[in-house]
Design an enzyme around this catalytic site. Structure first.
Site, short mmCIF file in Angstrom:
data_model
loop_
_atom_site.label_atom_id
_atom_site.label_comp_id
_atom_site.label_asym_id
_atom_site.label_seq_id
_atom_site.Cartn_x
_atom_site.Cartn_y
_atom_site.Cartn_z
N CYS A 1 0.77 -1.17 0.11
CA CYS A 1 0.19 0.02 0.00
C CYS A 1 0.87 1.16 0.13
O CYS A 1 1.71 1.32 0.83
CB CYS A 1 -0.85 0.11 1.26
SG CYS A 1 -1.87 1.57 1.23
N GLY A 2 0.73 1.99 -1.20
CA GLY A 2 1.57 3.30 -1.04
C GLY A 2 0.72 4.53 -0.59
O GLY A 2 1.22 5.61 -0.44
#
Length: 288
Positions: free
Chosen positions: A116-117
């Site tokens: 997850c960025g």
């Protein structure tokens, strides 16, 4: 043992056939703390390697910088442990003179997973960072036959994936010639894209007009956002995009191509950038 791969003891089992113990190579995953001017901005889990590219691309994605001239330098911080050792897991970036420091609201100095960025964003509205590189009017037109070659070329160039089977990849292609400009691998798909964009920062190539970003997985909202921030007009993926990714692509003018496999693909936005396939030659029938 390199810092990109690690050798681990594993047990391989084939049901009703065999059981064996052997060494196997795994992709390394370690934290990287990104600091700007000595202040912690984010911690992300990544595969070590091309860390400066990763930091530079991350800063583009967050709207902190927009071109190569904004990025002055980066260095690993010594004394990262109680013993004073340099773990090469803390990178401090120096911005160019006159470039504002990151807004304090961006600070995410806590654990962010490699999948997850966007973790840590206060709201979805905060994610919609305004890009300084609009792509609405990018005049790139792609031959679908050329585009169809990109997934195999991406896969063939994945050196670490070949050894471990555990990394995502992102590559940047010249849309006119089909030349691969750069490829990066990472345990996190968003990190791989940040490394590609960071390479462009260091090369002074932003905005990335006339290029195609090819990714090994799906086309998520976060990857579409990163493409927008770097001025990339086409995002291609071997898997599906998300609905939010397509909504954003239509909003900012990016062409999203999904399910790019073999000779087929699905275009979800701005299909006019993909030319019509050449008609099959007609068979000639000789007169009796």
């Amino acid at each position: 043992m390199s810092r990109i791969t690690a050798r681990k003891r594993v047990t391989r089992i084939t049901v009703a056939t065999s059981r064996s113990v052997r060494d196997d190579l795994l992709a390394v995953e370690e934290p990287l703390e990104i600091r700007v001017g000595g202040n912690s901005l984010a911690i992300t889990m990544r595969t070590p390697g091309n860390d400066v590219d990763l930091a530079a691309g991350f800063l583009v994605s967050e709207g902190v910088i927009a071109r190569g001239d904004d990025f002055a330098a980066a260095r690993y911080c010594a004394g990262a442990t109680d013993e004073g050792l340099n773990t090469y897991n803390v990178l401090d970036v120096t911005l160019a003179l006159g470039v504002p420091a990151p807004d304090p609201s961006l600070e995410r100095a806590f654990y962010t997973t490699s999948s997850c960025g966007l973790c840590g964003k206060a709201s979805i509205d905060a994610v919609r960072t305004t890009s300084q590189h609009a792509v609405h009017h990018d005049d790139l037109v792609l031959d679908p036959a050329l585009l169809a070659t990109f997934p195999d070329r991406l896969r063939e160039a994945q050196d670490v994936f070949e050894k471990t089977g555990g990394l995502h990849a992102a590559a940047l292609f010249d849309g006119a010639t089909g030349r691969m400009l750069v490829l990066r691998e990472d345990v996190g798909r968003h990190n791989a894209v940040d490394k590609v964009v960071g390479w462009a920062v260091k090369e002074g190539r932003l905005p990335l007009s006339g290029t195609v970003l090819m990714v090994s997985g799906r086309a998520s909202f976060e990857l579409t956002q990163k493409a927008s921030m770097a001025g990339i007009p086409v995002l291609a993926a071997v898997s599906a995009p998300s609905s939010l990714a397509v909504d954003l692509a239509k909003e900012v003018g990016i062409t999203i191509v999904g399910f790019l496999r073999g000779q087929s693909m699905v275009v979800y936005s701005r299909p006019e950038r993909i030319t019509e396939p050449a008609p099959a030659p007609r068979e000639t029938v000789s007169a009796p």
